[in-house]
Design an enzyme around this catalytic site. Structure first.
Site, PDB file in Angstrom:
ATOM      1  N   GLU A  12     133.310   5.606 -19.535  1.00  0.00           N
ATOM      2  CA  GLU A  12     133.606   6.407 -18.606  1.00  0.00           C
ATOM      3  C   GLU A  12     131.999   7.259 -17.620  1.00  0.00           C
ATOM      4  OE1 GLU A  12     137.691   5.783 -17.764  1.00  0.00           O
ATOM      5  OE2 GLU A  12     136.777   6.217 -16.245  1.00  0.00           O
ATOM      6  N   HIS A  61     133.625   3.896 -13.922  1.00  0.00           N
ATOM      7  CA  HIS A  61     135.040   3.313 -14.280  1.00  0.00           C
ATOM      8  C   HIS A  61     134.603   1.972 -15.584  1.00  0.00           C
ATOM      9  CE1 HIS A  61     138.991   3.143 -15.439  1.00  0.00           C
ATOM     10  NE2 HIS A  61     139.450   4.120 -15.043  1.00  0.00           N
TER      11      HIS A  61
HETATM   12  O1  TA6 Z   1     139.362   7.039 -16.708  1.00  0.00           O
HETATM   13  C1  TA6 Z   1     141.401   7.303 -16.728  1.00  0.00           C
HETATM   14  C2  TA6 Z   1     141.870   7.206 -15.801  1.00  0.00           C
HETATM   15  O2  TA6 Z   1     141.755   8.456 -14.677  1.00  0.00           O
HETATM   16  C3  TA6 Z   1     143.475   7.265 -16.742  1.00  0.00           C
HETATM   17  O3  TA6 Z   1     144.969   8.424 -16.377  1.00  0.00           O
HETATM   18  C4  TA6 Z   1     144.055   6.109 -16.054  1.00  0.00           C
HETATM   19  O4  TA6 Z   1     144.851   6.615 -14.487  1.00  0.00           O
HETATM   20  C5  TA6 Z   1     143.101   4.391 -15.680  1.00  0.00           C
HETATM   21  O5  TA6 Z   1     142.028   6.144 -15.113  1.00  0.00           O
HETATM   22  C6  TA6 Z   1     142.992   4.487 -14.757  1.00  0.00           C
HETATM   23  O6  TA6 Z   1     143.881   4.548 -13.185  1.00  0.00           O
HETATM   24  P1  TA6 Z   1     144.001   3.362 -12.036  1.00  0.00           P
HETATM   25  O7  TA6 Z   1     143.948   4.257 -10.971  1.00  0.00           O
HETATM   26  O8  TA6 Z   1     142.825   2.266 -11.542  1.00  0.00           O
HETATM   27  O9  TA6 Z   1     144.915   2.909 -12.544  1.00  0.00           O
END
Ligand code: TA6
Length: 304
Positions: free
Chosen positions: A274, A171
């Site tokens: 990502e 991510h």
């Molecule tokens: O990668 C995108 C995502 O799935 C968004 O929907 C948002 O939730 C982000 O990840 C961040 O997630 P987190 O649990 O790190 O706040």
């Protein structure tokens, strides 16, 4: 929990691979440093926090309001989303993005590879208490190699007698001068699921400017993404292996503003690109087999 002195005794390599106690009551950091640049990874979460290539500046965004407490994922860097991405499909009460990013990883190996690049391998083992939420025997490795670019892989080993299925992602939060100076290329003509509209299927017509909240799972794409930053005068190239999904995320003011660990206006200086296996790109791993999700982060000369 190992401390940096023990880890330096066992795994350090000169000034190329070293360990430090980063924060009080928090697992150590490991730093890779060579003439190609440097990278820093937290043993908490197997979480890459910094990558600075030679002749460049920080490429990875980490929130100044990030919370460094065990039990909480670090905001920014490269969170390891494993063994599921997003909400757990069977139990919404389980942690978003799985449990790897809120676990303490061990060092399995450090070294200089045959091409003279320094690398570190961090590992999570099923025997350390995940049976209640993930009833499979597994090993999860994070391998970071510092080359002319940064190579980050998560390797899932199925050590069980039965297959299991994962969704996962690296991510990656990238550091931008300001979203208004940047354009993202590489996803033109690709379909995506818009998480902001109940996963409605849409089609990307052009390059991407970040001018609002974006939360998109681009489908059936193996292409690299180019993040062109005219102010930082650089292109960040994010490529990947064994992934048909690329997630692009920027929370923008409303969503970002509701996150206590997202620094004020931080959404102006970041985008997540990502490498992922999500939704229909989930991966079944047969007994005794492995899955490697790899991302490569490279800084190139800016071209107008
Ligand atoms: O990668 C995108 C995502 O799935 C968004 O929907 C948002 O939730 C982000 O990840 C961040 O997630 P987190 O649990 O790190 O706040």
């Amino acid at each position: 929990m190992s401390n940096s002195a023990e880890l330096n005794n066992k795994f350090s390599i000169g000034n190329i691979i070293t360990f430090s106690n980063a924060k009080p009551d928090y697992p150590p950091f490991v730093r890779l440093k060579s003439e190609k640049g440097e990278a820093t990874i937290s043993l908490y979460g197997g979480h890459l926090l910094s990558y600075i290539p030679l002749n460049s500046t920080e490429v990875i965004w980490v929130s100044e309001s990030a919370i460094y407490q065990t039990g909480k994922a670090i905001r920014g860097g490269i969170p390891v989303c494993w063994p599921w991405f997003g909400k757990n499909p069977d139990d919404k009460n389980l942690p978003q993005h799985g449990f790897a990013r809120t676990s303490i990883w061990k060092i399995s190996e450090t070294g200089i590879d045959t091409e003279k690049y320094p690398f570190v391998v961090l590992s999570l083992f099923s025997a350390t208490g995940f049976e209640n939420i993930w009833p499979y025997k597994f090993q999860l490795d994070l391998k970071v190699v510092l080359k002319e670019y940064l190579e980050v892989s998560i390797i899932t080993y199925n050590l069980d007698e039965k297959p299991f299925e994962i969704t996962n992602a690296l991510h990656t939060y990238l550091y931008l001068s300001h979203v208004e100076n940047c354009v993202i290329e590489g996803l033109e003509s690709v379909e995506y699921l818009d998480s902001l509209e109940n996963n409605k299927l849409k089609y990307e017509k052009s390059s991407i400017k970040i001018e609002m909240e974006i939360d998109r799972d681009y489908q059936n794409t193996q292409s690299p993404c180019l993040i062109k930053d005219s102010e930082f005068n650089r292109i960040i190239k994010v490529s990947k292996e064994n992934s048909n999904t690329t997630v692009v995320w920027n929370p923008w003011q409303d969503t970002g503003g509701r996150m206590v660990d997202f620094q004020e206006n931080g959404w102006n200086n970041m985008v997540c690109i990502e490498a992922a296996n999500t939704n229909t790109d989930k991966r079944e791993i047969p007994p005794g087999q492995k899955h490697i999700l790899k991302t490569r982060i490279e800084v190139l000369e800016f071209d107008n």
